[in-house]
Structure formats: C-alpha cells, structure tokens
Scaffold this active site. Structure first.
Site, PDB file in Angstrom:
ATOM      1  CG  MET A 163      -1.902  -1.182   1.176  1.00 40.98           C
ATOM      2  SD  MET A 163      -3.409  -0.907   2.084  1.00 40.98           S
ATOM      3  CE  MET A 163      -2.781  -0.670   3.719  1.00 40.98           C
ATOM      4  N   GLY A 164       2.170   1.080  -0.282  1.00 34.96           N
ATOM      5  CA  GLY A 164       3.051   2.238  -0.385  1.00 34.96           C
ATOM      6  C   GLY A 164       3.520   2.761   0.961  1.00 34.96           C
ATOM      7  CE1 TYR A 165       5.034   8.402   4.239  1.00 34.48           C
ATOM      8  CE2 TYR A 165       5.414   6.893   6.056  1.00 34.48           C
ATOM      9  CZ  TYR A 165       5.497   8.155   5.510  1.00 34.48           C
ATOM     10  OH  TYR A 165       6.061   9.173   6.242  1.00 34.48           O
ATOM     11  CD  GLU A 205      15.683  -1.930   4.879  1.00 28.98           C
ATOM     12  OE1 GLU A 205      15.749  -0.825   4.281  1.00 28.98           O
ATOM     13  OE2 GLU A 205      16.156  -2.983   4.410  1.00 28.98           O
ATOM     14  CG  HIS A 227       6.836  -1.912   2.323  1.00 28.56           C
ATOM     15  ND1 HIS A 227       6.748  -0.821   3.142  1.00 28.56           N
ATOM     16  CD2 HIS A 227       5.594  -2.470   2.289  1.00 28.56           C
ATOM     17  CE1 HIS A 227       5.503  -0.716   3.594  1.00 28.56           C
ATOM     18  NE2 HIS A 227       4.781  -1.702   3.106  1.00 28.56           N
ATOM     19  CG  ASP A 233       0.447  -7.471   7.428  1.00 29.12           C
ATOM     20  OD1 ASP A 233      -0.445  -6.782   7.905  1.00 29.12           O
ATOM     21  OD2 ASP A 233       1.550  -6.993   7.067  1.00 29.12           O
ATOM     22  CD  GLN A 276      -1.847  -9.135   3.757  1.00 28.88           C
ATOM     23  OE1 GLN A 276      -2.699  -8.262   3.776  1.00 28.88           O
ATOM     24  NE2 GLN A 276      -0.570  -8.877   3.556  1.00 28.88           N
ATOM     25  CB  SER A 289       3.791  -0.705  10.881  1.00 34.12           C
ATOM     26  OG  SER A 289       2.518  -0.246  10.459  1.00 34.12           O
ATOM     27  NE  ARG A 304      -3.243   1.307   9.518  1.00 33.80           N
ATOM     28  CZ  ARG A 304      -3.556   0.310   8.691  1.00 33.80           C
ATOM     29  NH1 ARG A 304      -2.845  -0.809   8.707  1.00 33.80           N
ATOM     30  NH2 ARG A 304      -4.560   0.419   7.845  1.00 33.80           N
TER      31      ARG A 304
HETATM   32  P1  AMP Z   1       1.382  -2.972   3.448  1.00 36.88           P
HETATM   33  O1  AMP Z   1       1.950  -1.891   2.590  1.00 36.88           O
HETATM   34  O2  AMP Z   1       1.292  -2.625   4.888  1.00 36.88           O
HETATM   35  O3  AMP Z   1       0.118  -3.560   2.877  1.00 36.88           O
HETATM   36  O4  AMP Z   1       2.444  -4.160   3.385  1.00 36.88           O
HETATM   37  C1  AMP Z   1       2.848  -4.722   2.175  1.00 36.88           C
HETATM   38  C2  AMP Z   1       3.639  -5.977   2.438  1.00 36.88           C
HETATM   39  O5  AMP Z   1       4.794  -5.656   3.228  1.00 36.88           O
HETATM   40  C3  AMP Z   1       2.842  -7.022   3.229  1.00 36.88           C
HETATM   41  O6  AMP Z   1       3.108  -8.318   2.713  1.00 36.88           O
HETATM   42  C4  AMP Z   1       3.395  -6.865   4.623  1.00 36.88           C
HETATM   43  O7  AMP Z   1       3.305  -8.040   5.403  1.00 36.88           O
HETATM   44  C5  AMP Z   1       4.840  -6.514   4.340  1.00 36.88           C
HETATM   45  N1  AMP Z   1       5.427  -5.834   5.509  1.00 36.88           N
HETATM   46  C6  AMP Z   1       4.940  -4.739   6.144  1.00 36.88           C
HETATM   47  N2  AMP Z   1       5.696  -4.443   7.237  1.00 36.88           N
HETATM   48  C7  AMP Z   1       6.681  -5.387   7.276  1.00 36.88           C
HETATM   49  C8  AMP Z   1       7.778  -5.633   8.168  1.00 36.88           C
HETATM   50  N3  AMP Z   1       8.014  -4.870   9.232  1.00 36.88           N
HETATM   51  N4  AMP Z   1       8.584  -6.682   7.896  1.00 36.88           N
HETATM   52  C9  AMP Z   1       8.341  -7.491   6.817  1.00 36.88           C
HETATM   53  N5  AMP Z   1       7.336  -7.303   5.942  1.00 36.88           N
HETATM   54  C10 AMP Z   1       6.512  -6.270   6.167  1.00 36.88           C
END
Ligand code: AMP
Length: 282
Positions: free
Chosen positions: A30-32, A35, A37, A150, A153, A185, A187
């Site tokens: 979802m961007g932003y 490390e 990602h 996640d 998920q 995160s 968030r």
């Molecule tokens: P999101 O942008 O939050 O939807 O996350 C996109 C992908 O990045 C998802 O598969 C998340 O599980 C993964 N992700 C987000 N935060 C982390 C993290 N701290 N460590 C590893 N993967 C992450």
C-alpha cells in the site's frame, strides 16, 4: 524502472518479459515504503528476473471508521526505494482502474479469516483477497512476496491461492524491526513520541510469551495471560486481541504441540498496531 497506472500497461510489459523468457515476481504493497517492504522487494529481485511492485491503498480492505483517508502516501520516495531494491515496474492504479463502476465480484473466505483481525475488521480480508486475486491475475507472476508481519494475511493468501488453483508460489518473508524491537509499519508514522515508546509493549509482551515457550510452557492460556499482563501494564495501550492459533488454519489450539502463531493487535492511542511470532520449536 517504469511506473504505470493501467492494467493494459502492466499486461503489455509482462507480456514482453514472458516472450523474452524472464521470470516475474510480485510485491503487493500500500506504499509509504519502509525497510520491511524493501526486504520483500530485494528478496523478489534476487529470485526473479523482473519484479513488479504494486502500490495501491485498497479502499475495499478498510472499514468505514478506519484510516483510509489519512493513510500515509509518498510516491516519490517509494519510487526511489523500488529502484534501489531492483524493481522493474511499479503498478500504481487508481481505485477506478481496479474497481470500475459496476464492479460486484468479491473473493470471500471462511475459516482462516474468522478470528484475530477478521473479527475486529469484518470486511478486511474480503478486500485483501479480492485485490490480491486481481493483482495476481493482472501480473501473473511466478512468485508473490508477503511479510510475516501480517501473518494472518499470509495464511489467508496461501489458502486462497491453493483453493482457487492460482499458479503462483507464495513466499513469506521475516518481520523487519527497529533496533528496539518495534515491527516496522507504515502506521508507525501516526505515533507521537510518547506513543512510540508505548508501542514497544507489543514486542516486549511477545518476547515474554516466547520466553515462557522456551522454558517449556505448552498451555496456550498461560502464554496468552503472560503477554496480556505485560501489554496491560502500558497505560496508552488498549488490547484488541492476544491469541495463539494454528499458524495455517488460524484456529485455536488446546495445547502447543505443532507450529503456532502467537499474534497481538493493540491500539496505542488511536493507532492499531499488530505484531506476532511463529513458534515451531515443539
Ligand atoms: P502494506 O503496505 O502494509 O500492505 O504491506 C505490504 C507488504 O509488506 C505485506 O506483505 C506486509 O506483510 C509486508 N510488511 C509490512 N511491514 C513489514 C515488516 N516490518 N517486515 C516485513 N514485511 C513487512
């Protein structure tokens, strides 16, 4: 690296790669980007000839009173991260591109989506499954990369791709943390300095639970109570859930005798954070 906004442009690009015999990896986000990602994109780049990163704040996976409107965005910085980590293409569609007027087909699941985030966010996984399905259909990758951050998920996507015979390998990647233990995160940006400190109660609680397991505790209720008590000591924290479940089915376990997921969701002020660990050392 290219950035495209339409499904047709993605298909055209992937088609050319396929003709050249290249393998393709997909990293849905979802961007932003942070490390966490970046670790997914780097892993995808090391295992595939071409990597597509999707950047899409998916309205369908947000509930009515959630943070869709203020979800952080920074496409310029995201492009730098993608480029540095070896991505070949960013797919950044508008909501109308993925959900044109008349859209009325959804991917729904029962079982792994019933508990944890599924009970506090009842329409969340319907949105996740629907968008991931679409992204897999648009990009047709050999492999798709998801973070263990996640964990529910990841279990849901594994189940969905198996149930629907989607020809893709789902690759789970480890959680990336700040040096003090907070899971990265997008968030975390919402946290003020006091909340940032308070947010450590998630990883601290999980660490205490893990220590009990290492000492030989096998009763999920005891481990759950320990984590609950550590997090409850933080005045800014409000627990959504602390659960120990089977890591694939996301159903409760009576005794810890196989791989389990220990997961928490906690509000720190108005920000809902999640964290977890997998216990496989039976
Ligand atoms: P999101 O942008 O939050 O939807 O996350 C996109 C992908 O990045 C998802 O598969 C998340 O599980 C993964 N992700 C987000 N935060 C982390 C993290 N701290 N460590 C590893 N993967 C992450």
């Amino acid at each position: 690296m290219k950035l495209v906004k339409t499904i047709d442009e993605v298909r055209e690009c992937v088609e050319k790669w396929r003709q050249a015999g290249y393998s393709v990896g997909l990293v849905p986000t979802m961007g932003y980007l942070h490390e966490g990602h970046a670790s997914l994109i780097r892993r995808a780049s090391s295992e595939n000839d071409k990597v597509v990163v999707s950047i899409f704040v998916n309205p369908m996976q947000f509930g009515p009173n959630e943070d869709l409107d203020c979800y952080p965005r920074d496409l310029e910085r995201d492009q730098e991260v993608c480029k540095t980590c070896g991505a070949a293409l960013i797919f950044n569609p508008s909501p109308e591109e993925l959900y044109p007027s008349g859209f009325c087909t959804f991917v729904d699941m029962t079982g792994p989506t019933d508990r944890l985030c599924g009970s506090s966010r009842p329409t969340h996984f319907r949105g996740v499954c629907t968008v991931v399905n679409k992204l897999l259909n648009v990009t047709q990758p050999d492999r798709a990369y998801f973070g263990q951050k996640d964990a529910q998920q990841l279990a849901v996507i594994r189940r969905m791709t198996a149930d629907l015979n989607i020809p893709v390998s789902i690759v789970g990647c480890p959680i990336v943390r700040e040096p003090d233990g907070l899971a990265l995160s997008s968030r975390n940006k919402y946290l003020n300095p006091g909340e940032r400190k308070a947010a450590l109660c998630l990883s601290n609680g999980l660490n205490s639970g893990q220590k009990l397991l290492e000492k030989g505790e096998r009763d999920p209720a005891v481990v759950q109570a320990e984590i609950h008590s550590i997090i409850s000591q933080e005045p800014l924290a409000r627990i959504d859930y602390v659960e120990l479940v089977d890591s694939a089915t996301i159903q409760p376990v009576a005794v810890i005798d196989h791989a389990i997921l220990c997961a928490v969701a906690v509000y720190i002020g108005k920000t809902r954070l999640i964290d977890n660990f997998i216990w496989e050392n039976i």
